[in-house]
Design an enzyme around this catalytic site. Sequence first.
Site, mmCIF file in Angstrom:
data_model
loop_
_atom_site.group_PDB
_atom_site.id
_atom_site.type_symbol
_atom_site.label_atom_id
_atom_site.label_comp_id
_atom_site.label_asym_id
_atom_site.label_seq_id
_atom_site.Cartn_x
_atom_site.Cartn_y
_atom_site.Cartn_z
ATOM 1 N N ALA A 1 78.526 55.586 38.921
ATOM 2 C CA ALA A 1 78.890 56.897 38.380
ATOM 3 C C ALA A 1 77.720 57.873 38.306
ATOM 4 C CB ALA A 1 79.494 56.690 36.991
ATOM 5 N N GLU B 1 75.036 58.217 39.982
ATOM 6 C CA GLU B 1 74.267 58.527 41.195
ATOM 7 C C GLU B 1 74.831 59.778 41.864
ATOM 8 O OE1 GLU B 1 74.285 54.656 43.093
ATOM 9 O OE2 GLU B 1 73.450 53.736 41.278
ATOM 10 N N ASN C 1 80.088 47.304 42.615
ATOM 11 C CA ASN C 1 79.254 46.689 43.651
ATOM 12 C C ASN C 1 78.839 45.257 43.324
ATOM 13 O OD1 ASN C 1 78.289 47.061 46.251
ATOM 14 N ND2 ASN C 1 76.209 47.543 45.551
ATOM 15 N N TYR D 1 68.655 55.252 43.080
ATOM 16 C CA TYR D 1 67.620 55.970 43.795
ATOM 17 C C TYR D 1 66.586 54.978 44.276
ATOM 18 C CZ TYR D 1 65.278 55.459 39.218
ATOM 19 O OH TYR D 1 64.748 54.953 38.060
ATOM 20 N N GLU E 1 69.724 54.042 49.543
ATOM 21 C CA GLU E 1 69.323 54.544 48.219
ATOM 22 C C GLU E 1 68.582 55.857 48.444
ATOM 23 O OE1 GLU E 1 70.037 53.100 45.322
ATOM 24 O OE2 GLU E 1 70.509 51.021 45.820
#
Length: 422
Positions: free
Chosen positions: A180, A182, A254, A312, A386
């Site tokens: 959520a 990201e 994930n 990230y 990422e």
Amino acid sequence: MKFTLATLLLAPLALASAVPRERKMTYAGYKAYSISTHHNPAAVKAKIAKFAAIPFNLDNDEHLDVAIPPEEIAAFEQLGFETKVLHEDLGADIAEEGNFAPYESVGAQAIPSLTWFNSYHAYNDHRTFFNDLQASFASQSEIFTIGKSYEGRDIYGIHIWGSGGKGSKPAIYFHGTVHAREWISAMVVEYITYNLLTQYATDTAIKAIRDKYDFYILPFVNPDGFVFSQTTTRLWRKNRQPRSGSTCIGTDINRNWPYKWELTGGASTDKCSETYKGLAAGDTPENKALVAFTQTLKNNKGIKLYIDWHSYGQYILLPYGYNCAARASNNAAQTSLAQGLAARIRQSYGTSFTYGPSCSTLYQTTGSAPDYLTDVGGATYAWTIELRPTSNSGSGFVLPATQILPASIEQWEGMKYLLAAV
Ligand code: 0X9
Ligand code: ZN
């Protein structure tokens, strides 16, 4: 040395973000740091266990990124860690990030303006923007939904095809916003979508790519979590499904894919953990819908390339997550493509991406998407990217809106290379 996820999950600081909240969490005065661990993250965790620290990263050997509440900053700084400041005031940076430009719908009459990428946006505007974009290219694309999230939102995507007609070519398949918080991931996949559509008629390289593949792009795999991250808790990660016997909410989408789900060490069985795997493989509404849709793509023309867009850290992660010694059968080809992609990304703004097999490069994950896509979905390439930033360049999940465009442009340039090379 790598420390295990289990170590992390026992640490009290892993619980900080699990407290259910109804009112909006402001993070006012929280200061965020990247702490150098000198390859001993467990020691750092032990020293900060007494603080109500909010962890950003899950499991990194070199640095631990945390937000410290205002009343604990002085005591934290007295510990004398080697740190880099990610947010002087996390609350202020979140408030700034929340200055969404309202979206005025252009309907099917016009292509939405690129000014969309100057700020972040509310979830409902994302959907309108995507519908408007698709409507301008109605003969070469359609909006589809694969099912509903736990709270009943559509999990939507766009299908884009080329001169061969709808559904005639192997799939290029993108997921955004699995996690959520990201936020940059949806903006980047929207930017890629925008360019695939708007440059088809004018750029021969894009036409060649579009005519070779069918694209299936889902900017919000986890819409409930995304909405919750906008309304209530900015740093929310999981979906919003409750589980009986616990007040903690959410399963990590994930960690719930039905492949290598049963292995230990790469996910948590603690319902309060950020990497909670669920009670059974594929038991979230989101994963059920994703599995069914992935099977459809596999059974149609197959999947050439899957990318799961996250943030990230600036990584290009190849299979596998479940085992650090396992390699995809085409690992040499994957590595060379990832190297080429990293080189092409760097050409735009000098941004460095690290590439390599997921488990050995980052950490172990079980029930994660690329492993399922590779071994069950039959994808030739199934990667996690990422996005910006790194812990060295600062800011974590709350990437300033001024970086949306550069972060998107460098990925689009990278995709032009990758899609021509695969
Ligand atoms: O932990 C994750 O799910 C991903 N990192 S994140 O910080 N965005 O949460 C990495 C997943 C990588 N897994 C595989 N490529 N298998
Ligand atoms: Zn993620």
